[in-house]
Design a protein around this motif. Structure first.
Motif, mmCIF file in Angstrom:
data_model
loop_
_atom_site.group_PDB
_atom_site.id
_atom_site.type_symbol
_atom_site.label_atom_id
_atom_site.label_comp_id
_atom_site.label_asym_id
_atom_site.label_seq_id
_atom_site.Cartn_x
_atom_site.Cartn_y
_atom_site.Cartn_z
ATOM 1 N N GLU A 1 0.723 -1.174 0.004
ATOM 2 C CA GLU A 1 -0.012 0.088 -0.134
ATOM 3 C C GLU A 1 0.666 1.193 -0.017
ATOM 4 O OE1 GLU A 1 -3.176 -0.126 -0.255
ATOM 5 O OE2 GLU A 1 -3.309 -2.470 -0.079
ATOM 6 N N THR A 2 2.248 1.204 0.405
ATOM 7 C CA THR A 2 2.885 2.519 0.450
ATOM 8 C C THR A 2 4.195 2.400 -0.227
ATOM 9 O OG1 THR A 2 4.176 1.907 2.189
ATOM 10 C CG2 THR A 2 1.778 2.600 2.735
ATOM 11 N N PRO A 3 5.066 3.465 -0.524
ATOM 12 C CA PRO A 3 6.269 3.305 -0.952
ATOM 13 C C PRO A 3 7.224 3.451 0.186
ATOM 14 C CG PRO A 3 5.412 5.703 -0.970
ATOM 15 C CD PRO A 3 4.376 4.869 -0.402
ATOM 16 N N ILE A 4 6.895 3.060 1.522
ATOM 17 C CA ILE A 4 7.659 3.258 2.915
ATOM 18 C C ILE A 4 8.980 2.211 2.560
ATOM 19 C CG2 ILE A 4 7.791 2.983 5.077
ATOM 20 C CD1 ILE A 4 6.357 5.647 4.285
ATOM 21 N N THR A 5 8.359 1.086 2.132
ATOM 22 C CA THR A 5 9.616 0.124 1.911
ATOM 23 C C THR A 5 9.650 -0.186 0.336
ATOM 24 O OG1 THR A 5 9.968 -2.111 2.202
ATOM 25 C CG2 THR A 5 7.725 -1.845 2.282
ATOM 26 N N TYR B 1 21.715 4.669 11.134
ATOM 27 C CA TYR B 1 21.152 5.376 10.030
ATOM 28 C C TYR B 1 19.688 4.919 9.595
ATOM 29 C CZ TYR B 1 26.205 6.442 9.341
ATOM 30 O OH TYR B 1 27.410 6.793 9.515
ATOM 31 N N ALA B 2 19.052 5.976 9.120
ATOM 32 C CA ALA B 2 17.701 5.564 8.804
ATOM 33 C C ALA B 2 17.457 6.273 7.461
ATOM 34 C CB ALA B 2 16.675 6.368 9.643
ATOM 35 N N GLY B 3 16.989 5.567 6.515
ATOM 36 C CA GLY B 3 16.637 5.992 5.113
ATOM 37 C C GLY B 3 15.157 6.211 5.167
ATOM 38 N N ILE B 4 14.676 7.407 4.822
ATOM 39 C CA ILE B 4 13.042 7.651 4.774
ATOM 40 C C ILE B 4 12.551 7.793 3.445
ATOM 41 C CG2 ILE B 4 11.416 9.181 5.725
ATOM 42 C CD1 ILE B 4 13.432 9.673 8.252
ATOM 43 N N ALA B 5 11.825 7.210 2.830
ATOM 44 C CA ALA B 5 11.335 7.523 1.529
ATOM 45 C C ALA B 5 10.303 8.756 1.750
ATOM 46 C CB ALA B 5 10.336 6.282 1.112
ATOM 47 N N ASP C 1 12.427 9.539 -3.790
ATOM 48 C CA ASP C 1 13.581 9.915 -3.372
ATOM 49 C C ASP C 1 13.681 9.017 -1.917
ATOM 50 O OD1 ASP C 1 13.910 11.470 -5.419
ATOM 51 O OD2 ASP C 1 13.329 13.198 -4.144
ATOM 52 N N VAL C 2 14.879 9.032 -1.340
ATOM 53 C CA VAL C 2 15.208 8.502 -0.022
ATOM 54 C C VAL C 2 16.111 9.490 0.705
ATOM 55 C CG1 VAL C 2 15.977 6.798 1.633
ATOM 56 C CG2 VAL C 2 14.587 6.111 -0.537
ATOM 57 N N ALA C 3 15.506 9.885 1.666
ATOM 58 C CA ALA C 3 16.271 11.152 2.799
ATOM 59 C C ALA C 3 16.961 10.150 3.694
ATOM 60 C CB ALA C 3 15.406 12.060 3.176
ATOM 61 N N TRP C 4 18.419 10.405 4.008
ATOM 62 C CA TRP C 4 19.267 9.698 4.974
ATOM 63 C C TRP C 4 19.481 10.584 6.104
ATOM 64 C CZ3 TRP C 4 19.869 4.565 5.185
ATOM 65 C CH2 TRP C 4 19.549 3.919 4.015
ATOM 66 N N TYR C 5 19.261 9.877 7.113
ATOM 67 C CA TYR C 5 19.499 10.497 8.536
ATOM 68 C C TYR C 5 20.624 9.851 9.309
ATOM 69 C CZ TYR C 5 15.462 13.163 7.707
ATOM 70 O OH TYR C 5 14.629 14.125 7.152
ATOM 71 N N GLU C 6 21.471 10.211 10.104
ATOM 72 C CA GLU C 6 22.429 9.379 10.970
ATOM 73 C C GLU C 6 22.179 9.953 12.474
ATOM 74 O OE1 GLU C 6 26.507 9.907 9.868
ATOM 75 O OE2 GLU C 6 26.484 12.392 10.279
ATOM 76 N N GLU D 1 6.914 13.321 6.402
ATOM 77 C CA GLU D 1 7.287 14.229 7.403
ATOM 78 C C GLU D 1 7.367 13.705 8.862
ATOM 79 O OE1 GLU D 1 8.896 17.436 8.641
ATOM 80 O OE2 GLU D 1 8.257 17.102 6.572
ATOM 81 N N ALA D 2 6.188 12.704 9.145
ATOM 82 C CA ALA D 2 6.042 12.240 10.408
ATOM 83 C C ALA D 2 7.220 11.345 10.708
ATOM 84 C CB ALA D 2 4.898 11.335 10.480
ATOM 85 N N SER D 3 7.824 10.581 10.031
ATOM 86 C CA SER D 3 8.996 9.703 10.281
ATOM 87 C C SER D 3 10.250 10.760 10.517
ATOM 88 C CB SER D 3 9.535 8.951 9.244
ATOM 89 O OG SER D 3 10.183 8.188 9.575
ATOM 90 N N ALA D 4 10.173 11.837 9.456
ATOM 91 C CA ALA D 4 11.435 12.900 9.742
ATOM 92 C C ALA D 4 11.406 13.502 11.157
ATOM 93 C CB ALA D 4 11.229 13.677 8.609
ATOM 94 N N ARG D 5 10.172 13.820 11.674
ATOM 95 C CA ARG D 5 10.035 14.327 12.852
ATOM 96 C C ARG D 5 10.286 13.358 14.098
ATOM 97 N NH1 ARG D 5 5.336 16.183 10.912
ATOM 98 N NH2 ARG D 5 4.157 14.701 12.058
#
Length: 172
Positions: free
Chosen positions: A31-35, A127-131, A164-169, A135-139
């Motif tokens: 149902e989502t592009p999350i994965t 590390y976390a990759g966020i499709a 796109d996938v934004a990467w966080y560390e 915004e909820a995951s980024a917060r």
């Protein structure tokens, strides 16, 4: 040790959780592009994933359940960041919450429990990759000290479009 609120409990994931965890993950697959997985998993196909997250060590699985019904509300994992040995002190973390569960603080409880469990491990970075967009995951990641480090543009194709996938560390 389990992290608790009056309505949510967090504990290590166990074999009896496998069907519910597979169903939850398959929701995000279908149902989502999350994965970026594109085909749902059977319980048996998902078993190696469960077994790769023991109760100790750097690769953990934490499960949130409703305190009354014991229904699984979400899960968080730490997994190998990359296969090569020099990456051994880095993990990739992720959180999945059941549909309709957002806003209950389940993601926060899961990450609190996960990072408490990882505190004694020989780890240097998470590390976390966020499709995108999510915004909820980024917060959520920001609340846990993750900082944005860059975006892989159009790195995955799903549902007939590129994402796109934004990467966080986060230092550990």
């Amino acid at each position: 040790m389990a992290t608790e609120r009056t309505d949510v409990q967090v504990r290590p994931g166990v074999e009896d959780d496998l069907k519910a965890l597979t169903d939850l993950y398959n929701h995000y697959v279908c149902e989502t592009p999350i994965t970026f997985d594109t085909e749902p998993f059977t319980v048996e196909e998902r078993r190696p994933w469960l077994l790769s997250h023991p109760e100790d060590g750097p690769y953990r699985l934490r499960v949130a359940t409703d305190a009354d019904s014991q229904e699984i509300l979400g899960y968080a994992t730490s997994s190998p960041y990359r296969a090569k040995p020099a990456y051994g002190t880095s993990v990739e973390t992720t959180v999945y919450v059941a549909p309709g569960t957002g806003g209950r603080g389940v993601g926060t409880l899961l990450y609190t429990s996960l990072f408490e469990a990882l505190a004694g491990e020989d780890l240097h970075r998470a590390y976390a990759g966020i499709a995108q967009p999510n915004e909820a995951s980024a917060r959520l990641h920001g609340r846990f000290g993750f900082r944005y480090v860059g975006t892989y543009r159009e790195v995955g194709r799903k549902f007939g479009r590129y994402w796109d996938v934004a990467w966080y560390e986060k230092p550990l």
